[in-house]
Design a protein around this motif. Structure first.
Motif, PDB file in Angstrom:
ATOM      1  N   GLN A 103       0.795  -1.229   0.000  1.00 46.06           N
ATOM      2  CA  GLN A 103       0.000   0.000   0.000  1.00 46.06           C
ATOM      3  C   GLN A 103       0.827   1.278   0.000  1.00 46.06           C
ATOM      4  O   GLN A 103       0.296   2.337  -0.335  1.00 46.06           O
ATOM      5  CB  GLN A 103      -0.918   0.004   1.229  1.00 46.06           C
ATOM      6  CG  GLN A 103      -1.906  -1.144   1.249  1.00 46.06           C
ATOM      7  CD  GLN A 103      -3.038  -0.894   2.218  1.00 46.06           C
ATOM      8  OE1 GLN A 103      -3.454   0.243   2.447  1.00 46.06           O
ATOM      9  NE2 GLN A 103      -3.554  -1.963   2.809  1.00 46.06           N
ATOM     10  N   ALA A 104       2.083   1.204   0.368  1.00 43.65           N
ATOM     11  CA  ALA A 104       2.862   2.438   0.520  1.00 43.65           C
ATOM     12  C   ALA A 104       4.328   2.198   0.183  1.00 43.65           C
ATOM     13  O   ALA A 104       4.813   1.068   0.213  1.00 43.65           O
ATOM     14  CB  ALA A 104       2.722   2.972   1.949  1.00 43.65           C
ATOM     15  N   ASP A 105       5.029   3.285  -0.115  1.00 45.24           N
ATOM     16  CA  ASP A 105       6.428   3.230  -0.520  1.00 45.24           C
ATOM     17  C   ASP A 105       7.337   3.362   0.696  1.00 45.24           C
ATOM     18  O   ASP A 105       7.843   4.442   1.004  1.00 45.24           O
ATOM     19  CB  ASP A 105       6.711   4.348  -1.529  1.00 45.24           C
ATOM     20  CG  ASP A 105       8.164   4.362  -1.980  1.00 45.24           C
ATOM     21  OD1 ASP A 105       8.786   3.281  -1.986  1.00 45.24           O
ATOM     22  OD2 ASP A 105       8.667   5.444  -2.328  1.00 45.24           O
ATOM     23  N   PHE A 106       7.537   2.255   1.392  1.00 48.72           N
ATOM     24  CA  PHE A 106       8.406   2.250   2.555  1.00 48.72           C
ATOM     25  C   PHE A 106       9.823   1.843   2.156  1.00 48.72           C
ATOM     26  O   PHE A 106      10.036   1.089   1.206  1.00 48.72           O
ATOM     27  CB  PHE A 106       7.881   1.296   3.624  1.00 48.72           C
ATOM     28  CG  PHE A 106       6.656   1.792   4.337  1.00 48.72           C
ATOM     29  CD1 PHE A 106       6.743   2.859   5.212  1.00 48.72           C
ATOM     30  CD2 PHE A 106       5.416   1.206   4.120  1.00 48.72           C
ATOM     31  CE1 PHE A 106       5.614   3.338   5.879  1.00 48.72           C
ATOM     32  CE2 PHE A 106       4.281   1.665   4.778  1.00 48.72           C
ATOM     33  CZ  PHE A 106       4.386   2.739   5.655  1.00 48.72           C
ATOM     34  N   ASP A 107      10.790   2.345   2.927  1.00 51.38           N
ATOM     35  CA  ASP A 107      12.204   2.053   2.659  1.00 51.38           C
ATOM     36  C   ASP A 107      12.725   0.876   3.461  1.00 51.38           C
ATOM     37  O   ASP A 107      13.690   0.215   3.054  1.00 51.38           O
ATOM     38  CB  ASP A 107      13.068   3.270   3.034  1.00 51.38           C
ATOM     39  CG  ASP A 107      12.620   4.533   2.344  1.00 51.38           C
ATOM     40  OD1 ASP A 107      12.663   4.565   1.110  1.00 51.38           O
ATOM     41  OD2 ASP A 107      12.227   5.489   3.050  1.00 51.38           O
ATOM     42  N   CYS A 108      12.120   0.618   4.627  1.00 50.09           N
ATOM     43  CA  CYS A 108      12.715  -0.330   5.566  1.00 50.09           C
ATOM     44  C   CYS A 108      11.671  -0.818   6.555  1.00 50.09           C
ATOM     45  O   CYS A 108      10.622  -0.199   6.735  1.00 50.09           O
ATOM     46  CB  CYS A 108      13.851   0.351   6.329  1.00 50.09           C
ATOM     47  SG  CYS A 108      13.326   1.897   7.123  1.00 50.09           S
ATOM     48  N   PHE A 109      11.999  -1.929   7.203  1.00 50.53           N
ATOM     49  CA  PHE A 109      11.161  -2.459   8.277  1.00 50.53           C
ATOM     50  C   PHE A 109      12.061  -2.988   9.390  1.00 50.53           C
ATOM     51  O   PHE A 109      13.051  -3.675   9.118  1.00 50.53           O
ATOM     52  CB  PHE A 109      10.270  -3.597   7.783  1.00 50.53           C
ATOM     53  CG  PHE A 109       9.290  -3.198   6.720  1.00 50.53           C
ATOM     54  CD1 PHE A 109       8.225  -2.362   7.014  1.00 50.53           C
ATOM     55  CD2 PHE A 109       9.440  -3.656   5.424  1.00 50.53           C
ATOM     56  CE1 PHE A 109       7.317  -1.981   6.023  1.00 50.53           C
ATOM     57  CE2 PHE A 109       8.551  -3.291   4.431  1.00 50.53           C
ATOM     58  CZ  PHE A 109       7.488  -2.451   4.737  1.00 50.53           C
ATOM     59  N   MET A 110      11.695  -2.667  10.624  1.00 44.14           N
ATOM     60  CA  MET A 110      12.338  -3.284  11.774  1.00 44.14           C
ATOM     61  C   MET A 110      11.397  -4.351  12.306  1.00 44.14           C
ATOM     62  O   MET A 110      10.254  -4.056  12.667  1.00 44.14           O
ATOM     63  CB  MET A 110      12.636  -2.260  12.871  1.00 44.14           C
ATOM     64  CG  MET A 110      13.241  -2.888  14.118  1.00 44.14           C
ATOM     65  SD  MET A 110      13.617  -1.690  15.423  1.00 44.14           S
ATOM     66  CE  MET A 110      15.089  -0.925  14.734  1.00 44.14           C
ATOM     67  N   VAL A 111      11.876  -5.590  12.323  1.00 46.86           N
ATOM     68  CA  VAL A 111      11.047  -6.702  12.789  1.00 46.86           C
ATOM     69  C   VAL A 111      11.672  -7.251  14.071  1.00 46.86           C
ATOM     70  O   VAL A 111      12.829  -7.638  14.099  1.00 46.86           O
ATOM     71  CB  VAL A 111      10.911  -7.789  11.714  1.00 46.86           C
ATOM     72  CG1 VAL A 111      10.019  -7.303  10.587  1.00 46.86           C
ATOM     73  CG2 VAL A 111      12.263  -8.212  11.149  1.00 46.86           C
ATOM     74  N   ALA A 112      10.890  -7.282  15.127  1.00 41.51           N
ATOM     75  CA  ALA A 112      11.391  -7.725  16.436  1.00 41.51           C
ATOM     76  C   ALA A 112      10.849  -9.107  16.767  1.00 41.51           C
ATOM     77  O   ALA A 112       9.657  -9.389  16.575  1.00 41.51           O
ATOM     78  CB  ALA A 112      10.975  -6.732  17.517  1.00 41.51           C
ATOM     79  N   ASN A 113      11.734  -9.976  17.241  1.00 43.06           N
ATOM     80  CA  ASN A 113      11.363 -11.304  17.722  1.00 43.06           C
ATOM     81  C   ASN A 113      10.900 -12.277  16.645  1.00 43.06           C
ATOM     82  O   ASN A 113      10.560 -13.419  16.953  1.00 43.06           O
ATOM     83  CB  ASN A 113      10.254 -11.209  18.790  1.00 43.06           C
ATOM     84  CG  ASN A 113      10.768 -10.736  20.121  1.00 43.06           C
ATOM     85  OD1 ASN A 113      11.628 -11.359  20.721  1.00 43.06           O
ATOM     86  ND2 ASN A 113      10.250  -9.610  20.586  1.00 43.06           N
ATOM     87  N   CYS A 114      10.867 -11.868  15.383  1.00 41.13           N
ATOM     88  CA  CYS A 114      10.352 -12.758  14.337  1.00 41.13           C
ATOM     89  C   CYS A 114      11.372 -13.011  13.228  1.00 41.13           C
ATOM     90  O   CYS A 114      11.018 -13.505  12.155  1.00 41.13           O
ATOM     91  CB  CYS A 114       9.046 -12.238  13.762  1.00 41.13           C
ATOM     92  SG  CYS A 114       9.140 -10.639  12.945  1.00 41.13           S
TER      93      CYS A 114
END
Length: 330
Positions: free
Chosen positions: A189-200
């Motif tokens: 849905q959107a133009d994101f640059d990055c993701f921080m994923v915790a515990n997964c």
């Protein structure tokens, strides 16, 4: 290096601990932890308004105040706005011992994102943020409220983050969550640059590698793997009674850890070293963020990060189906 082209160290300083996560630390201890991380070569520091209700951001900002701004990479989060507690109201600790006297209010709207961003700048004492993440927009935190909050975030909050990026006040934008699935949905849905994923993205929880890491690689989206120890169990081991997803580890998880420890013993690899290095085997992962509150722990984490691990060990984990086969690019 993230999608914005900004260098980032592969090991990041998670500042939840200096916001008094699970236990209280002093201002002096917090300052020493940040200085120790800097001396060890860490240049990526991550925080959030949620951590100690602003305490982490204040402490981190003070500790980094005299460090060269262009030499460090700083991320914080939006999605919660802090309001002063009313007189005699109890502290909202939410796992943070002795949190600051502020009430957390979820707000993923345009105005809420802008307010939270400006408040964070003041607590941190900076004029820009390298990475800005929508915090805890996941089922783990929001439960049944997630669909409506997700709609607001994508339709309204993202617009604010995009404007901040266009204005140069933020270099990269994304989500900071406990579930990779919501990142997958957000990327549609959107133009994101990055993701921080915790515990997964851990030795215990790695479904993310089934297809989402490939999606990120194809779309040049960066991943930050936070909480590689699953909140503690992969650092302390089966006998250490460490936390799992911020709570007591269930028996089935402890049994799984025992099996991982057997493989580690066979190849003479410390389990925490394997936990830190596992996400970094994937090209889309730019950094692993770990909570650190003491110089000794920082040095230990660096030793685990630098510990030599052969591909034979990783292949053994693949063969025994603890992790999935690596893509050819790895």
């Amino acid at each position: 290096m993230d999608r914005s082209g900004t260098p980032i160290t592969e090991l990041g300083f998670g500042a939840a601990g200096i916001g008094n996560l699970f236990r209280s630390v002093t201002n002096v201890e917090a300052q020493a932890a940040v200085n120790g991380a800097w001396e060890q070569g860490l240049r990526y520091f991550d925080t959030a308004p949620h951590y100690g209700a602003g305490l982490s951001e204040r402490r981190l900002g003070l500790a980094l105040h005299e460090k060269p701004r262009d030499e460090l990479f700083l991320s914080t989060k939006v999605g919660r706005v802090l309001h002063p507690l009313e007189k005699n109201a109890p502290l909202e600790e939410a796992g943070f011992v002795g949190a600051a006297p502020f009430k957390r209010h979820y707000d993923y709207s345009y105005d809420g994102i802008m307010r939270a961003f400006e408040d964070s700048l003041q607590r941190l004492g900076v004029t820009r943020i390298d990475m800005l993440l929508m915090h805890d927009l996941d089922v783990f935190t929001q439960g049944d409220k997630l669909p409506e909050l997700f709609r607001i975030a994508m339709n309204s909050g993202f617009r604010a983050m995009s404007e901040l990026r266009d204005q140069g006040l933020v270099k990269a934008i994304g989500l900071g969550v406990n579930e990779w699935q919501v990142c997958d949905a957000a990327l549609d849905q959107a133009d994101f640059d990055c993701f921080m994923v915790a515990n997964c993205f851990t030795l215990l929880e790695n479904e993310i590698t089934q297809h989402f890491t490939g999606t990120c690689r194809q779309r040049e989206v960066s991943l930050i793997a936070a909480a590689p120890f699953n909140s503690g169990i992969l650092a302390k081991g089966s006998a250490g009674a460490g936390h799992y997803f911020y709570d007591t580890a269930p028996g089935a998880v402890i049994e799984r850890v025992i099996e991982l420890e057997k493989v580690c013993s066979e190849y003479q690899v410390p389990l925490p070293a394997a936990a830190i290095q596992f996400p970094l085997l994937y090209p889309c992962v730019k950094s692993v963020v770990i909570g650190m509150t003491s110089e000794a722990r920082i040095r230990q984490n660096m030793d685990w990060y630098e510990y030599p691990i052969s591909m034979d060990f990783w292949q053994a984990l693949v063969d025994r189906e603890y992790i999935r086969p690596f893509p050819k690019a790895c």
